[in-house]
Enzyme design. Structure first.
Site, PDB file in Angstrom:
ATOM      1  N   CYS A  85      14.081  13.927 -56.610  1.00 36.06           N
ATOM      2  CA  CYS A  85      14.825  13.121 -55.654  1.00 36.06           C
ATOM      3  C   CYS A  85      15.185  13.915 -54.398  1.00 36.06           C
ATOM      4  CB  CYS A  85      16.097  12.549 -56.291  1.00 36.06           C
ATOM      5  SG  CYS A  85      17.261  13.808 -56.864  1.00 36.06           S
ATOM      6  N   ASN A  86      15.228  15.242 -54.505  1.00 34.00           N
ATOM      7  CA  ASN A  86      15.635  16.062 -53.369  1.00 34.00           C
ATOM      8  C   ASN A  86      14.501  16.834 -52.714  1.00 34.00           C
ATOM      9  OD1 ASN A  86      18.368  15.413 -53.366  1.00 34.00           O
ATOM     10  ND2 ASN A  86      18.840  16.926 -54.924  1.00 34.00           N
ATOM     11  N   ARG A  87      13.313  16.833 -53.308  1.00 37.73           N
ATOM     12  CA  ARG A  87      12.231  17.627 -52.717  1.00 37.73           C
ATOM     13  C   ARG A  87      10.856  17.158 -53.185  1.00 37.73           C
ATOM     14  NH1 ARG A  87      13.469  22.619 -52.935  1.00 37.73           N
ATOM     15  NH2 ARG A  87      15.592  22.273 -53.708  1.00 37.73           N
ATOM     16  N   THR A 106      20.975  22.985 -63.351  1.00 39.90           N
ATOM     17  CA  THR A 106      19.894  23.378 -64.260  1.00 39.90           C
ATOM     18  C   THR A 106      18.765  22.353 -64.363  1.00 39.90           C
ATOM     19  OG1 THR A 106      21.107  22.401 -66.125  1.00 39.90           O
ATOM     20  CG2 THR A 106      21.471  24.746 -65.663  1.00 39.90           C
ATOM     21  N   GLY A 144      16.561   7.368 -67.962  1.00 42.00           N
ATOM     22  CA  GLY A 144      16.105   8.750 -67.905  1.00 42.00           C
ATOM     23  C   GLY A 144      17.235   9.751 -68.051  1.00 42.00           C
ATOM     24  N   ASP A 145      16.925  11.020 -67.814  1.00 38.24           N
ATOM     25  CA  ASP A 145      17.902  12.092 -67.996  1.00 38.24           C
ATOM     26  C   ASP A 145      19.108  11.941 -67.067  1.00 38.24           C
ATOM     27  OD1 ASP A 145      16.301  13.216 -69.910  1.00 38.24           O
ATOM     28  OD2 ASP A 145      15.348  14.650 -68.558  1.00 38.24           O
ATOM     29  N   MET A 146      18.854  11.572 -65.804  1.00 39.21           N
ATOM     30  CA  MET A 146      19.963  11.449 -64.857  1.00 39.21           C
ATOM     31  C   MET A 146      20.922  10.350 -65.268  1.00 39.21           C
ATOM     32  SD  MET A 146      21.596  12.503 -62.268  1.00 39.21           S
ATOM     33  CE  MET A 146      20.480  13.641 -61.452  1.00 39.21           C
ATOM     34  N   ILE A 147      20.392   9.217 -65.677  1.00 38.30           N
ATOM     35  CA  ILE A 147      21.247   8.115 -66.127  1.00 38.30           C
ATOM     36  C   ILE A 147      22.017   8.523 -67.377  1.00 38.30           C
ATOM     37  CG2 ILE A 147      21.192   5.811 -67.175  1.00 38.30           C
ATOM     38  CD1 ILE A 147      21.048   5.753 -64.153  1.00 38.30           C
ATOM     39  N   GLN A 153      12.543  20.241 -64.332  1.00 29.48           N
ATOM     40  CA  GLN A 153      11.600  19.496 -63.510  1.00 29.48           C
ATOM     41  C   GLN A 153      10.428  20.379 -63.085  1.00 29.48           C
ATOM     42  OE1 GLN A 153      14.605  18.335 -60.661  1.00 29.48           O
ATOM     43  NE2 GLN A 153      14.673  16.240 -61.421  1.00 29.48           N
TER      44      GLN A 153
END
Length: 438
Positions: free
Chosen positions: A56-58, A124, A200-203, A129
C-alpha cells in the site's frame, strides 16, 4: 553485474499516484516474466534477475543485470517497462520515481526490511511482504544468484537490527492509528458497530485493536464467506460477537455500521458514492467513519465530500503515525550504523564475484600443467627410471611452469607496469605460513 532499485513510495508520491502503479498480486508472476523479457530485449547481457515489491505504501522493482553499456541503460529499460505496463505517461511518473544503483540499492533494501523506510518506523509487516515478493520471484524463476543473495542478506540484517535495537518501540501501528481516528469522531467505540471489509492480515490486525474497545457489534464482509467467517470466529470474544456476510450484500447492509475499515486487493473501488449516499439516507445522516487501508483505494474519492462521512486513507493515517519519532531516533541511528557496515560487506561480496571467472581460469591452467607433469612422470616410472629422479624432475617442472608467466611478464615490462609487478609479485609468492618442521 549491476543492481538497481527503481520505485515509488509514500515519501515520493500521494496515494492517487501510488495506486496507479500498484500491481495486482494475482498477476505478479506474469509481470515478472514480462519485465525479464523487456530487459533482455533492451540489450542486457546475460539473463536479468527481477523482484517486484508492491504494497500500500510502495511499488519497487529490484533488478540485477549484466549491463554491457552504461548503468543508465538498466534504469531506462526498467522505467520504460513500468510506465508502459501500468499505462502511465512517463512524464507523470518520473517526478515521483527514485532510482538507486549498486550500494544505494543494497542500503535501501536493508532499510526497507528493517522498517526504517516505512510510514510506521520499525513496523514488521513489510518484512513479511518482502519475503512474499522474493518467494514469488523465486517461483517465477527470475530471482537469480545476485538478488537471492541480496535478499537473504537483507533478511539477516533485519533480524539483527530488530534483535539488537529497540527500533519497534514507541511505534503506532496502522491498526492502532485507525482506532484513534475513529475515536476522534465517536467518543466511545463501545457504542458503535464496526464493519471490516476484506479478511487479510491488515484487517485481522485492525479487528483485534477494535475488538479491544468492545464495540456494540462487529461484522466481516468478504468475497468468500468461509474466509470471512474464519476471521470472525477468530476475533470474537465473550463480550463481542462477530458475524460475516458476502461482499455482494454490502450495499444492503452498509447503513447498519458506524465505522467501516476496508483493505482488499481490488483493482477498482468497491464502495461508490451512490452506495454511501443511500446508506446515509437510511441512517438519517448519522455520521460514518470510513478508513481506507487499500492501495488501490476501496472507496471512491468523491465520498469524502459528503458532510456526514469522515473518510481517511493510508496517507491520513501516516500523519498520526509520525508521533513518537523522537523517541525512536536513537534506535534508528543505531540501526543505520549496522546497515552501513552490512552494506560494505555485501558490496565486498559482489566485488569478489568479479574474480570468480579469473580464479576458475587459473585453476584450470594449474590443473592442465599438473596433469602434463604427472603424465610425463608416470611414463618415466613405467620405463623403470629411478623414482627419486622422477619426483625431482616433476617438482622442477611444476616450479618452472608455475613461475614462467610471472617472470616473463617482469622481464618484458617497463615503466609503471614494471613498478606495479615489483610490488605485486612478492605478495603473490610469499608463503602464507611456514611449513612445519618434522
Amino acid at each position: 553485474m549491476k543492481l538497481l532499485t527503481l520505485g515509488i513510495n509514500h515519501h515520493t508520491a500521494p496515494i492517487a499516484i501510488r495506486e496507479k502503479v500498484a500491481f495486482d498480486p494475482e498477476f505478479l508472476q506474469e509481470a515478472l516474466y514480462d519485465l525479464r523479457q523487456h530487459l533482455v530485449g533492451a540489450n542486457q547481457a546475460g539473463l536479468p534477475e527481477a523482484t517486484i515489491l508492491s504494497t500500500c505504501n510502495r511499488t519497487e522493482l529490484y533488478c540485477a543485470a549484466n549491463d554491457a553499456d552504461a548503468a543508465s541503460l538498466l534504469h531506462e529499460a526498467t522505467f520504460d517497462w513500468l510506465a508502459k505496463t501500468q499505462r502511465l505517461a512517463p512524464s507523470s511518473l518520473e517526478p515521483h520515481i527514485y532510482s538507486l544503483p549498486q550500494s544505494d540499492a543494497v542500503r535501501h533494501a536493508f532499510r526497507v526490511a528493517c522498517g526504517l523506510d516505512s510510514m510506521v518506523i520499525g513496523e514488521t509487516q513489510i518484512l513479511g511482504q518482502m519475503k512474499d515478493a522474493v518467494r514469488t520471484a523465486n517461483d517465477a524463476g527470475v530471482l537469480g544468484t545476485y538478488l537471492n543473495q541480496l535478499f537473504q542478506k537483507t533478511f539477516a540484517v533485519a533480524k539483527e537490527v530488530r534483535g539488537s535495537t529497540e527500533i519497534g518501540a514507541h511505534s503506532i501501528s496502522m491498526a492502532a492509528a485507525s482506532v484513534r481516528l475513529a475515536e476522534r469522531i465517536f467518543a466511545s467505540i463501545a457504542d458503535q458497530r464496526v464493519l471490516f471489509i476484506g479478511a487479510g492480515d491488515m484487517i485481522s490486525l485492525c479487528a483485534t485493536h477494535f475488538i479491544a474497545r468492545k464495540p456494540k457489534g462487529v461484522a466481516i464482509a468478504n468475497r468468500t464467506i468461509e474466509r470471512g467467517q474464519e476471521l470472525a470466529d477468530s476475533i470474537a470474544t465473550q463480550e463481542v460477537q462477530a458475524e460475516s456476510f458476502k461482499l455482494s450484500e454490502l450495499a444492503n447492509r452498509l447503513h447498519e455500521f458506524d465505522i467501516i475499515v476496508s483493505s482488499t486487493a481490488s483493482s477498482l473501488p468497491i464502495i461508490g458514492l451512490g452506495m454511501v449516499e443511500s446508506a446515509l439516507k437510511q441512517r438519517r445522516h448519522k455520521p460514518m467513519v470510513m478508513i481506507d487501508l487499500a492501495v488501490p483505494r476501496d472507496f471512491e474519492t468523491e465520498i469524502s465530500r459528503l458532510n456526514d462521512v469522515y473518510l481517511y486513507t493510508v496517507d491520513d493515517l501516516g500523519v498520526m503515525i509520525q508521533t513518537g519519532t523522537a523517541l525512536r531516533q536513537a534506535a534508528v541511528s543505531q540501526a543505520e550504523l549496522i546497515i552501513e557496515d552490512r552494506v560494505g560487506n555485501f558490496m565486498h561480496w559482489m566485488q569478489g564475484r568479479k574474480t570468480v571467472p579469473l580464479i576458475q581460469d587459473i585453476q584450470q591452467q594449474g590443473e592442465h600443467l599438473r596433469q602434463l607433469e604427472l603424465d610425463r612422470a608416470m611414463k618415466r616410472l613405467m620405463r623403470g627410471d629411478d623414482p627419486q629422479e622422477v619426483l625431482n624432475a616433476m617438482a622442477q617442472g611444476l616450479t618452472n611452469k608455475f613461475l614462467h608467466g610471472s617472470l616473463h611478464a617482469l622481464q618484458h615490462s617497463n615503466g609503471t607496469e614494471r613498478d606495479i609487478l615489483i610490488k605485486l609479485l612478492p605478495k603473490l609468492f610469499s608463503p602464507q605460513s611456514k611449513p612445519e618442521d618434522h
